[in-house]
Design a protein around this motif. Structure first.
Motif, PDB file in Angstrom:
ATOM      1  N   ASN A 113       0.823  -1.210   0.000  1.00 60.42           N
ATOM      2  CA  ASN A 113       0.000   0.000   0.000  1.00 60.42           C
ATOM      3  C   ASN A 113       0.857   1.261   0.000  1.00 60.42           C
ATOM      4  O   ASN A 113       0.646   2.187  -0.799  1.00 60.42           O
ATOM      5  N   ILE A 114       1.841   1.301   0.910  1.00 62.53           N
ATOM      6  CA  ILE A 114       2.632   2.524   1.072  1.00 62.53           C
ATOM      7  C   ILE A 114       3.570   2.751  -0.113  1.00 62.53           C
ATOM      8  O   ILE A 114       3.671   3.861  -0.638  1.00 62.53           O
ATOM      9  N   ILE A 115       4.248   1.683  -0.561  1.00 63.23           N
ATOM     10  CA  ILE A 115       5.193   1.844  -1.672  1.00 63.23           C
ATOM     11  C   ILE A 115       4.450   2.114  -2.980  1.00 63.23           C
ATOM     12  O   ILE A 115       4.870   2.957  -3.792  1.00 63.23           O
ATOM     13  N   PHE A 116       3.335   1.428  -3.197  1.00 62.19           N
ATOM     14  CA  PHE A 116       2.549   1.664  -4.411  1.00 62.19           C
ATOM     15  C   PHE A 116       2.043   3.099  -4.451  1.00 62.19           C
ATOM     16  O   PHE A 116       2.088   3.765  -5.492  1.00 62.19           O
ATOM     17  N   ASN A 117       1.554   3.603  -3.312  1.00 64.20           N
ATOM     18  CA  ASN A 117       1.113   4.997  -3.248  1.00 64.20           C
ATOM     19  C   ASN A 117       2.249   5.947  -3.584  1.00 64.20           C
ATOM     20  O   ASN A 117       2.066   6.948  -4.288  1.00 64.20           O
ATOM     21  N   ALA A 118       3.457   5.634  -3.056  1.00 65.16           N
ATOM     22  CA  ALA A 118       4.613   6.488  -3.307  1.00 65.16           C
ATOM     23  C   ALA A 118       4.949   6.516  -4.799  1.00 65.16           C
ATOM     24  O   ALA A 118       5.212   7.582  -5.370  1.00 65.16           O
ATOM     25  N   VAL A 119       4.935   5.345  -5.438  1.00 64.09           N
ATOM     26  CA  VAL A 119       5.208   5.288  -6.877  1.00 64.09           C
ATOM     27  C   VAL A 119       4.166   6.101  -7.634  1.00 64.09           C
ATOM     28  O   VAL A 119       4.484   6.852  -8.563  1.00 64.09           O
ATOM     29  N   ASP A 120       2.926   5.978  -7.216  1.00 62.56           N
ATOM     30  CA  ASP A 120       1.822   6.643  -7.917  1.00 62.56           C
ATOM     31  C   ASP A 120       1.948   8.166  -7.879  1.00 62.56           C
ATOM     32  O   ASP A 120       1.678   8.840  -8.877  1.00 62.56           O
ATOM     33  N   VAL A 121       2.372   8.724  -6.737  1.00 61.65           N
ATOM     34  CA  VAL A 121       2.470  10.192  -6.637  1.00 61.65           C
ATOM     35  C   VAL A 121       3.695  10.726  -7.359  1.00 61.65           C
ATOM     36  O   VAL A 121       3.822  11.940  -7.561  1.00 61.65           O
ATOM     37  N   LEU A 122       4.595   9.834  -7.782  1.00 57.72           N
ATOM     38  CA  LEU A 122       5.829  10.267  -8.450  1.00 57.72           C
ATOM     39  C   LEU A 122       5.713  10.285  -9.971  1.00 57.72           C
ATOM     40  O   LEU A 122       6.684  10.596 -10.664  1.00 57.72           O
ATOM     41  N   LYS A 123       4.523   9.989 -10.501  1.00 58.48           N
ATOM     42  CA  LYS A 123       4.357   9.880 -11.956  1.00 58.48           C
ATOM     43  C   LYS A 123       4.763  11.146 -12.696  1.00 58.48           C
ATOM     44  O   LYS A 123       5.278  11.070 -13.811  1.00 58.48           O
ATOM     45  N   SER A 124       4.532  12.300 -12.101  1.00 65.19           N
ATOM     46  CA  SER A 124       4.829  13.567 -12.791  1.00 65.19           C
ATOM     47  C   SER A 124       6.054  14.271 -12.216  1.00 65.19           C
ATOM     48  O   SER A 124       6.261  15.463 -12.456  1.00 65.19           O
ATOM     49  N   VAL A 125       6.872  13.542 -11.461  1.00 65.27           N
ATOM     50  CA  VAL A 125       8.051  14.137 -10.811  1.00 65.27           C
ATOM     51  C   VAL A 125       9.307  13.827 -11.619  1.00 65.27           C
ATOM     52  O   VAL A 125       9.513  12.695 -12.062  1.00 65.27           O
ATOM     53  N   LYS A 126      10.135  14.835 -11.811  1.00 68.88           N
ATOM     54  CA  LYS A 126      11.411  14.628 -12.474  1.00 68.88           C
ATOM     55  C   LYS A 126      12.377  13.981 -11.485  1.00 68.88           C
ATOM     56  O   LYS A 126      12.457  14.381 -10.333  1.00 68.88           O
ATOM     57  N   ASN A 127      13.100  12.961 -11.925  1.00 67.71           N
ATOM     58  CA  ASN A 127      14.031  12.210 -11.081  1.00 67.71           C
ATOM     59  C   ASN A 127      13.350  11.675  -9.813  1.00 67.71           C
ATOM     60  O   ASN A 127      13.730  11.997  -8.688  1.00 67.71           O
ATOM     61  N   PRO A 128      12.320  10.833  -9.971  1.00 69.86           N
ATOM     62  CA  PRO A 128      11.584  10.314  -8.813  1.00 69.86           C
ATOM     63  C   PRO A 128      12.430   9.354  -7.979  1.00 69.86           C
ATOM     64  O   PRO A 128      13.162   8.515  -8.522  1.00 69.86           O
ATOM     65  N   ILE A 129      12.314   9.485  -6.672  1.00 68.72           N
ATOM     66  CA  ILE A 129      13.114   8.669  -5.746  1.00 68.72           C
ATOM     67  C   ILE A 129      12.224   8.146  -4.621  1.00 68.72           C
ATOM     68  O   ILE A 129      11.382   8.877  -4.088  1.00 68.72           O
TER      69      ILE A 129
END
Length: 208
Positions: A113-129
């Motif tokens: 749940n937590i990691i998937f949410n984190a990936v999801d909010v990074l879709k529009s971020v440059k250099n997502p970490i």
């Protein structure tokens, strides 16, 4: 009613999953089957959240001892197609090899749940970490899962663990609520801190 409603979704998903497996066996080079399978598995986890919310299903049968390090790696492997799609840099800092005692399937769901949410909010971020830090103190096991996505508004940080509260347009608002309940059942806690640089979800298990 919730249980009956959700089972209407689970049954066709099981059929779809079966046909995907059949396609894979007959056409091993067919593209995108892994992505389809992983998306189906994510839907199954969402369904489990609704069932847990209705108190109709227990995900795990008994408590066991298991490696938290291995479980995190298992979750990252499960989410790999989505991580690859968003091109997230996963940075891991495991300071110790740690085993805990609990319901493994439920802790797996919390991590997903937590990691998937984190990936999801990074879709529009440059250099997502995403940074995952695992540590242990005299009394507690601590997991910090951080992402460099948009800051969660202060007014939402206080309510983000309530049911049906979400920052995502297509979110159910149940993932964090269920995760918090699971951790509290294990005697642990789940908290969130967010600023302009990082949003961090901290999981703490007591050492029994």
């Amino acid at each position: 009613m919730t249980s009956s409603f959700v089972h209407e979704f689970r049954n066709p998903l099981t059929s779809i999953h079966g046909f995907v497996q059949l396609l894979r066996s007959e056409n091993p080079q067919l593209p995108y089957l892994d992505i389809i399978s992983n998306e189906i598995e994510q839907l199954k986890f969402n369904i489990s959240q609704f069932l847990m919310l209705s108190k109709k299903e227990i995900v795990s049968i008994e408590m066991t001892s298991f490696s938290l390090n291995d479980l995190i790696e298992e979750v990252l492997s499960f989410l790999y197609p989505r991580i690859l799609e968003v091109n997230v840099d996963i940075q891991k800092h495991y300071l110790h090899e740690i085993s805990i005692h609990g319901f493994k399937d439920e802790i797996r769901q919390v991590l997903i749940n937590i990691i998937f949410n984190a990936v999801d909010v990074l879709k529009s971020v440059k250099n997502p970490i995403i940074q995952i830090e695992l540590d242990i103190t005299e009394n507690s096991v601590i997991i910090d899962i951080s992402n460099n996505g948009p800051k969660i508004p202060e007014e939402m940080v206080d309510t983000i663990f309530e049911p049906f509260v979400t920052t995502k347009k297509s979110g159910t608002g149940l993932g964090l609520y269920v995760s918090k309940n699971i951790l509290e059942k294990h005697g642990g806690t789940l908290t969130c801190q967010s600023n302009d640089d990082w949003t961090t979800f901290t999981i703490i298990f007591p050492i029994l």
